[in-house]
Scaffold this motif. Structure first.
Motif, PDB file in Angstrom:
ATOM      1  N   ARG A 116      -3.401  15.771  13.251  1.00 56.51           N
ATOM      2  CA  ARG A 116      -4.404  15.051  12.467  1.00 56.51           C
ATOM      3  C   ARG A 116      -4.448  13.588  12.930  1.00 56.51           C
ATOM      4  O   ARG A 116      -3.468  12.865  12.777  1.00 56.51           O
ATOM      5  N   PRO A 117      -5.567  13.147  13.478  1.00 55.10           N
ATOM      6  CA  PRO A 117      -5.615  11.787  14.018  1.00 55.10           C
ATOM      7  C   PRO A 117      -5.706  10.694  12.969  1.00 55.10           C
ATOM      8  O   PRO A 117      -5.447   9.528  13.262  1.00 55.10           O
ATOM      9  N   GLY A 118      -6.085  11.043  11.740  1.00 56.13           N
ATOM     10  CA  GLY A 118      -6.359  10.012  10.750  1.00 56.13           C
ATOM     11  C   GLY A 118      -7.721   9.402  10.998  1.00 56.13           C
ATOM     12  O   GLY A 118      -8.416   9.741  11.966  1.00 56.13           O
ATOM     13  N   GLN A 119      -8.114   8.471  10.134  1.00 59.90           N
ATOM     14  CA  GLN A 119      -9.477   7.951  10.220  1.00 59.90           C
ATOM     15  C   GLN A 119      -9.561   6.558   9.617  1.00 59.90           C
ATOM     16  O   GLN A 119      -8.890   6.253   8.632  1.00 59.90           O
ATOM     17  N   TRP A 120     -10.408   5.730  10.222  1.00 57.89           N
ATOM     18  CA  TRP A 120     -10.733   4.432   9.644  1.00 57.89           C
ATOM     19  C   TRP A 120     -11.749   4.629   8.520  1.00 57.89           C
ATOM     20  O   TRP A 120     -12.640   5.482   8.596  1.00 57.89           O
ATOM     21  N   GLY A 121     -11.632   3.843   7.465  1.00 59.46           N
ATOM     22  CA  GLY A 121     -12.608   3.849   6.386  1.00 59.46           C
ATOM     23  C   GLY A 121     -12.986   2.425   6.032  1.00 59.46           C
ATOM     24  O   GLY A 121     -12.251   1.477   6.332  1.00 59.46           O
ATOM     25  N   LYS A 122     -14.114   2.260   5.368  1.00 57.87           N
ATOM     26  CA  LYS A 122     -14.608   0.897   5.142  1.00 57.87           C
ATOM     27  C   LYS A 122     -13.863   0.146   4.043  1.00 57.87           C
ATOM     28  O   LYS A 122     -13.965  -1.066   3.942  1.00 57.87           O
ATOM     29  N   TRP A 123     -13.104   0.859   3.205  1.00 62.30           N
ATOM     30  CA  TRP A 123     -12.374   0.194   2.128  1.00 62.30           C
ATOM     31  C   TRP A 123     -10.939  -0.086   2.548  1.00 62.30           C
ATOM     32  O   TRP A 123     -10.296   0.714   3.221  1.00 62.30           O
ATOM     33  N   GLU A 124     -10.428  -1.254   2.102  1.00 63.94           N
ATOM     34  CA  GLU A 124      -9.048  -1.623   2.420  1.00 63.94           C
ATOM     35  C   GLU A 124      -8.070  -0.642   1.790  1.00 63.94           C
ATOM     36  O   GLU A 124      -8.323  -0.141   0.686  1.00 63.94           O
ATOM     37  N   PRO A 125      -6.947  -0.377   2.471  1.00 61.79           N
ATOM     38  CA  PRO A 125      -6.499  -0.954   3.732  1.00 61.79           C
ATOM     39  C   PRO A 125      -7.074  -0.265   4.969  1.00 61.79           C
ATOM     40  O   PRO A 125      -6.511  -0.397   6.053  1.00 61.79           O
ATOM     41  N   HIS A 126      -8.166   0.451   4.818  1.00 61.32           N
ATOM     42  CA  HIS A 126      -9.012   0.960   5.896  1.00 61.32           C
ATOM     43  C   HIS A 126      -8.517   2.252   6.551  1.00 61.32           C
ATOM     44  O   HIS A 126      -9.306   3.176   6.724  1.00 61.32           O
ATOM     45  N   PRO A 171     -11.713   3.857 -11.584  1.00 53.97           N
ATOM     46  CA  PRO A 171     -10.877   4.174 -10.420  1.00 53.97           C
ATOM     47  C   PRO A 171      -9.622   4.934 -10.847  1.00 53.97           C
ATOM     48  O   PRO A 171      -9.017   4.606 -11.862  1.00 53.97           O
ATOM     49  N   LEU A 172      -9.280   5.936 -10.073  1.00 56.04           N
ATOM     50  CA  LEU A 172      -8.213   6.843 -10.479  1.00 56.04           C
ATOM     51  C   LEU A 172      -6.834   6.191 -10.369  1.00 56.04           C
ATOM     52  O   LEU A 172      -6.036   6.244 -11.310  1.00 56.04           O
ATOM     53  N   MET A 173      -6.544   5.593  -9.229  1.00 61.17           N
ATOM     54  CA  MET A 173      -5.214   5.010  -9.014  1.00 61.17           C
ATOM     55  C   MET A 173      -5.307   3.849  -8.038  1.00 61.17           C
ATOM     56  O   MET A 173      -6.278   3.713  -7.302  1.00 61.17           O
ATOM     57  N   ARG A 174      -4.268   3.026  -8.030  1.00 64.24           N
ATOM     58  CA  ARG A 174      -4.058   2.015  -7.010  1.00 64.24           C
ATOM     59  C   ARG A 174      -2.555   1.814  -6.839  1.00 64.24           C
ATOM     60  O   ARG A 174      -1.775   2.002  -7.774  1.00 64.24           O
ATOM     61  N   ASN A 175      -2.174   1.418  -5.626  1.00 60.82           N
ATOM     62  CA  ASN A 175      -0.821   0.925  -5.398  1.00 60.82           C
ATOM     63  C   ASN A 175      -0.794  -0.516  -5.875  1.00 60.82           C
ATOM     64  O   ASN A 175      -1.570  -1.351  -5.400  1.00 60.82           O
ATOM     65  N   TRP A 176       0.090  -0.806  -6.809  1.00 59.96           N
ATOM     66  CA  TRP A 176       0.088  -2.119  -7.457  1.00 59.96           C
ATOM     67  C   TRP A 176       0.341  -3.248  -6.463  1.00 59.96           C
ATOM     68  O   TRP A 176      -0.223  -4.336  -6.572  1.00 59.96           O
ATOM     69  N   GLU A 177       1.205  -2.990  -5.486  1.00 53.86           N
ATOM     70  CA  GLU A 177       1.471  -4.018  -4.485  1.00 53.86           C
ATOM     71  C   GLU A 177       0.273  -4.195  -3.558  1.00 53.86           C
ATOM     72  O   GLU A 177      -0.030  -5.305  -3.119  1.00 53.86           O
ATOM     73  N   CYS A 178      -0.427  -3.112  -3.273  1.00 53.85           N
ATOM     74  CA  CYS A 178      -1.582  -3.186  -2.387  1.00 53.85           C
ATOM     75  C   CYS A 178      -2.671  -4.072  -2.978  1.00 53.85           C
ATOM     76  O   CYS A 178      -3.385  -4.760  -2.238  1.00 53.85           O
ATOM     77  N   ILE A 179      -2.819  -4.063  -4.297  1.00 53.53           N
ATOM     78  CA  ILE A 179      -3.830  -4.917  -4.928  1.00 53.53           C
ATOM     79  C   ILE A 179      -3.211  -6.243  -5.378  1.00 53.53           C
ATOM     80  O   ILE A 179      -3.762  -6.935  -6.236  1.00 53.53           O
ATOM     81  N   ASN A 180      -2.043  -6.574  -4.774  1.00 55.97           N
ATOM     82  CA  ASN A 180      -1.382  -7.859  -5.017  1.00 55.97           C
ATOM     83  C   ASN A 180      -1.065  -8.090  -6.491  1.00 55.97           C
ATOM     84  O   ASN A 180      -1.182  -9.199  -6.998  1.00 55.97           O
ATOM     85  N   MET A 216      -6.809   4.027 -13.703  1.00 56.55           N
ATOM     86  CA  MET A 216      -6.171   4.891 -14.687  1.00 56.55           C
ATOM     87  C   MET A 216      -4.651   4.911 -14.520  1.00 56.55           C
ATOM     88  O   MET A 216      -3.915   4.968 -15.504  1.00 56.55           O
ATOM     89  N   LEU A 217      -4.195   4.861 -13.264  1.00 59.67           N
ATOM     90  CA  LEU A 217      -2.769   4.810 -12.987  1.00 59.67           C
ATOM     91  C   LEU A 217      -2.480   3.660 -12.034  1.00 59.67           C
ATOM     92  O   LEU A 217      -3.224   3.442 -11.072  1.00 59.67           O
ATOM     93  N   LEU A 218      -1.398   2.934 -12.291  1.00 58.92           N
ATOM     94  CA  LEU A 218      -0.882   1.930 -11.371  1.00 58.92           C
ATOM     95  C   LEU A 218       0.456   2.439 -10.846  1.00 58.92           C
ATOM     96  O   LEU A 218       1.370   2.717 -11.625  1.00 58.92           O
ATOM     97  N   ASN A 219       0.562   2.559  -9.524  1.00 55.85           N
ATOM     98  CA  ASN A 219       1.757   3.133  -8.920  1.00 55.85           C
ATOM     99  C   ASN A 219       2.537   2.082  -8.138  1.00 55.85           C
ATOM    100  O   ASN A 219       1.952   1.275  -7.412  1.00 55.85           O
ATOM    101  N   SER A 220       3.838   2.110  -8.298  1.00 57.49           N
ATOM    102  CA  SER A 220       4.739   1.365  -7.429  1.00 57.49           C
ATOM    103  C   SER A 220       5.573   2.387  -6.668  1.00 57.49           C
ATOM    104  O   SER A 220       5.322   3.592  -6.756  1.00 57.49           O
ATOM    105  N   SER A 221       6.565   1.938  -5.934  1.00 57.36           N
ATOM    106  CA  SER A 221       7.397   2.890  -5.199  1.00 57.36           C
ATOM    107  C   SER A 221       8.253   3.731  -6.128  1.00 57.36           C
ATOM    108  O   SER A 221       8.696   4.823  -5.766  1.00 57.36           O
ATOM    109  N   THR A 222       8.461   3.246  -7.359  1.00 48.51           N
ATOM    110  CA  THR A 222       9.361   3.948  -8.283  1.00 48.51           C
ATOM    111  C   THR A 222       8.694   4.465  -9.546  1.00 48.51           C
ATOM    112  O   THR A 222       9.275   5.289 -10.246  1.00 48.51           O
TER     113      THR A 222
END
Length: 753
Positions: A374-384, A607-616, A623-629
């Motif tokens: 699977r090569p993965g893909q660029w997308g227009k939304w960060e982190p892209h 929005p369903l989820m975000r990585n809390w560190e990713c959004i600074n 709906m959910l805020l996720n950290s590593s733990t």
């Protein structure tokens, strides 16, 4: 009105609603004495006193002096009587407080279909990679820095593009070895770089070249590390499954791998991978067991001998993923999703469906099978960049874990309009694409999901471990596509898919304005529109002004679907600072949808989820805020779940003398339980009190009440996961027109019999 002894296991309750002010003085004395003794027996705190005084005040306002005397007799607290006097000046009766009347016309009922509540999934803000997808290694295939396919850079901008200086069209640049470091940070004897030499396969063109300048002895700090997505979380006693591909060019010896803490110190017993000079690409697998729990650890790789080698597809998953380690999903996140009980999941997007050109559209065949392919893909939304480890197969598996239907979105060969030039009249000039290619691609995708195992793609599904068909129910044709080109493409694609799979439900797109319903007559054949998808990104006032929007929709047998709703102030499309008002305004919109559920509506929450560190660690409340733990349920989650858990199949007309400036009310019946359900949102900065008139219908039973409220600085985050939760209580009504008070900035639901 009720005073409840929460400490009494029998739930002893004293009800005073039906007392009248003209009873004899003796009865009044006995009642007040009972109240006083009851409260004193439970709790002599000021809260109990205040509740008691407030209750008595409502029902005996004309006996002020007598009440003051009794208060002093029982509590010897002159302050209590003074408090009562002050309260008397404010209000003499409950009716004086309840200046507004909400009337539920139970004689004007409308049978409706329950709203289907699900989610819109879109890869943005590390919702998958760095979140739901349990992969711990970032940039595992060294492809994250790949430029968007098909885009040409000229003079520091993307060429042949409208408004190339827009912020969202900045040239994509990132460290090719993002996620990877060598230790020590200075003067390390290990040199690493990304290389296109000796690719692992045609889909994975880059790897990491490692040059070791000298033998590395035991005890040395020298190592290659991957820090994952803002640190890797390890749990003591859990095994972590590491796999990697190695090419031993000029290297003979051991690679020592282990888990490490934030300082690079081992926190697992090292495992040894032996490489032999001249070996071609070979996959190696080891399991590393954490000896202690770490919140921000890393993977440590030590090439012990001098020489040159290459690594690729370095992947590590925890052994405790959901379903006993069988899945690729983080267990805590899936459990939170499962708690919600969604009706459907819309995937895989979103703007990654139509991309910014044909190359960056969603191509599902690149997202299934061996992750090394699977090569993965660029997308227009960060982190892209997305790894596509969450590919089409995994999305369907997620639907099965959640017990929900799948809604698959297909591209039609049209790109995001922000990236399309216009002619002099403002019409979008879409580049021509072969609609037949997209018809066949969609047919192949559906066959993969539900086709028999003796078909080409049904056999591929079985080969990937799932011979049974997946729970596909909906197919959406395009995402935010519109205009004459779309209407013709929709006609051709719909006709082909419906002929082959008539039992599936197909969804059409609309324009991004407030006149979507006008689009219906522009389709080639509006009989081909089964479900119509409308997207809204507006402000709070718009939500208020459009509380009756759907009342005026033409009923023409077309289901209404809201796939994307974003009220500005929740970090979407506008300034922050309106929390929780913006989320409550989204609730108003959804209540309006429920009131018009004869349109058979479908609602995709986001929005369903975000990585809390990713959004600074910002203010956005998905709906959910996720950290590593941790995975944390937010105000948004709770509001959406309260709606999802309290659907009705009969709705009533509601009139509201407040004028729906801050107070919004809907009502209906859940015929499965026989309960009346009243939903109330108060946008005001103060509590709202009103009389609830149900056409004289008298409720003499219980009311189960759920309230969700928050202050502007009261946000559930990984640092404060329990900051916001709904509160539940039970009351008994003995009046036909109960007086209800709801908190400021709140969503309240009454379930009554």
């Amino acid at each position: 009105m009720a005073i409840t002894n929460d400490n009494n296991p029998r739930g002893c309750t004293l009800y005073m609603n039906n007392m009248v002010c003209d009873r004899r003085k003796t009865l009044m004395n006995e009642t007040l004495s009972c109240v006083c003794q009851h409260v004193l027996a439970v709790d002599s705190g000021i809260v109990r006193i205040a509740v008691c005084l407030y209750t008595v005040l409502f029902h005996f306002s004309k006996k002020l002096k007598h009440i003051q005397k009794i208060m002093k007799h029982y509590w010897n607290l002159p302050a209590a009587a003074s408090f009562l006097s002050a309260m008397m000046l404010f209000s003499a009766t409950p009716e004086a407080l309840a200046t507004d009347i909400v009337t539920v016309n139970t004689k004007k009922a409308k049978k409706v279909q329950r709203v289907e509540y699900g989610w819109h999934y879109e890869e943005i803000g590390m919702i998958g990679d760095g979140g739901l997808y349990a992969e711990l290694v970032r940039n595992r295939n060294f492809e994250e820095a790949n430029l968007p396919e098909g885009l040409i850079i000229k003079d520091g901008m993307y060429a042949d593009m409208p408004n190339p200086k827009q912020p969202i069209k900045q040239i994509y640049q990132i460290d090719p070895l993002v996620g990877w470091l060598t230790l020590p940070l200075t003067n390390s004897p290990i040199r690493v770089k990304r290389t296109a030499d000796n690719p692992l396969n045609a889909n994975n063109s880059h790897s990491m070249r490692i040059d070791v300048l000298e033998d590395i002895s035991n005890g040395s700090d020298a190592a290659i590390v991957n820090t994952g997505y803002f640190g890797m979380a390890f749990k003591q006693g859990v095994g972590y499954r590491l796999s990697l591909y190695a090419l031993a060019r000029q290297y003979e010896g051991a690679l020592e791998v282990c888990l490490a803490d934030k300082d690079g110190k081992p926190c697992s017993t090292p495992a040894t991978i032996t490489l032999r000079k001249g070996d071609s690409w070979k996959k190696h697998n080891v399991t590393l067991t954490a000896q202690k729990s770490v919140a921000d650890g890393m993977l440590r790789i030590v090439p012990t001998k001098k020489g040159t080698l290459q690594l690729d597809m370095v992947s590590m998953f925890p052994g405790d993923t959901y379903d006993g380690g069988k899945s690729v999903f983080r267990a805590d996140i899936v459990q939170n999703l499962k708690d919600y009980r969604p009706d459907f999941l819309r995937f895989p997007g979103g703007c990654n469906i139509h991309g910014v050109n044909e190359e960056t559209m969603n191509h599902w065949k690149k997202t299934v099978g061996d992750i090394a392919m699977r090569p993965g893909q660029w997308g227009k939304w960060e982190p892209h960049y997305r790894s596509d480890g969450l590919g089409m197969h995994e999305f369907y598996e997620l639907c099965e874990y959640l017990g929900c239907n799948a809604m698959y979105v297909i591209p039609v060969g049209m790109v995001c309009t922000e990236w399309v030039k216009r002619d002099k009249d403002g019409n979008f000039m879409h580049k021509p694409t072969d609609v037949n290619y997209y018809i066949q691609d969609a047919l192949d995708a559906i066959e993969y999901a539900i086709g028999p195992t003796d078909s080409k793609y049904g056999a591929m599904r079985a080969e990937n471990g799932h011979p049974e068909p997946f729970p596909l129910k909906y197919v959406e044709i395009g995402n935010e596509d519109f205009g004459p080109v779309y209407y013709e493409k929709y006609h051709q694609i719909y006709k082909a898919l419906k002929e082959r799979y008539p039992h599936l439900i197909y969804i059409a797109n609309s324009t991004l304005n407030d006149r979507q319903q006008e689009d219906i007559d522009k389709f080639v054949d509006k009989k081909e529109i089964e479900v119509f998808d409308e997207h809204y990104y507006r402000n709070v006032q718009w939500a208020i002004d459009n509380f009756h929007r759907f009342d005026h929709y033409k009923r023409q047998g077309i289901r209404l679907y809201i796939a994307e709703l974003g009220i500005m102030g929740n970090g979407v499309g506008g300034p922050v600072g309106q929390y929780p008002t913006a989320i409550l305004a989204e609730g108003i919109f959804k209540m309006a949808l429920e009131r018009n559920a004869d349109l058979k509506p479908i609602m995709a929450d986001r929005p369903l989820m975000r990585n809390w560190e990713c959004i600074n660690r910002g203010d956005l409340q998905p709906m959910l805020l996720n950290s590593s733990t941790q995975s944390v349920k937010t105000f948004n989650y709770h509001l959406c779940k309260m709606l999802r858990d309290n659907t009705v199949d009969v709705v009533y007309d509601v009139s509201n003398t407040e004028g729906e400036k801050n107070l919004f009310v809907t009502a209906g019946i859940d015929t499965r339980t026989g309960e009346y359900i009243v939903k109330i949102i108060n946008l005001g900065n103060t509590p709202a009190t009103f009389s609830l008139n149900l056409n004289g219908r008298k409720f003499t039973g219980r009311a189960d009440i759920t309230t969700l409220t928050a202050k502007p600085d009261q946000r559930a985050t990984p640092d404060n996961p329990n900051a916001v939760n709904p509160e539940e209580r039970r009351e008994l009504f003995v009046k036909s027109t109960p007086t209800i008070t709801v908190a400021e900035k709140s969503f309240t639901i009454y379930r009554m019999k």
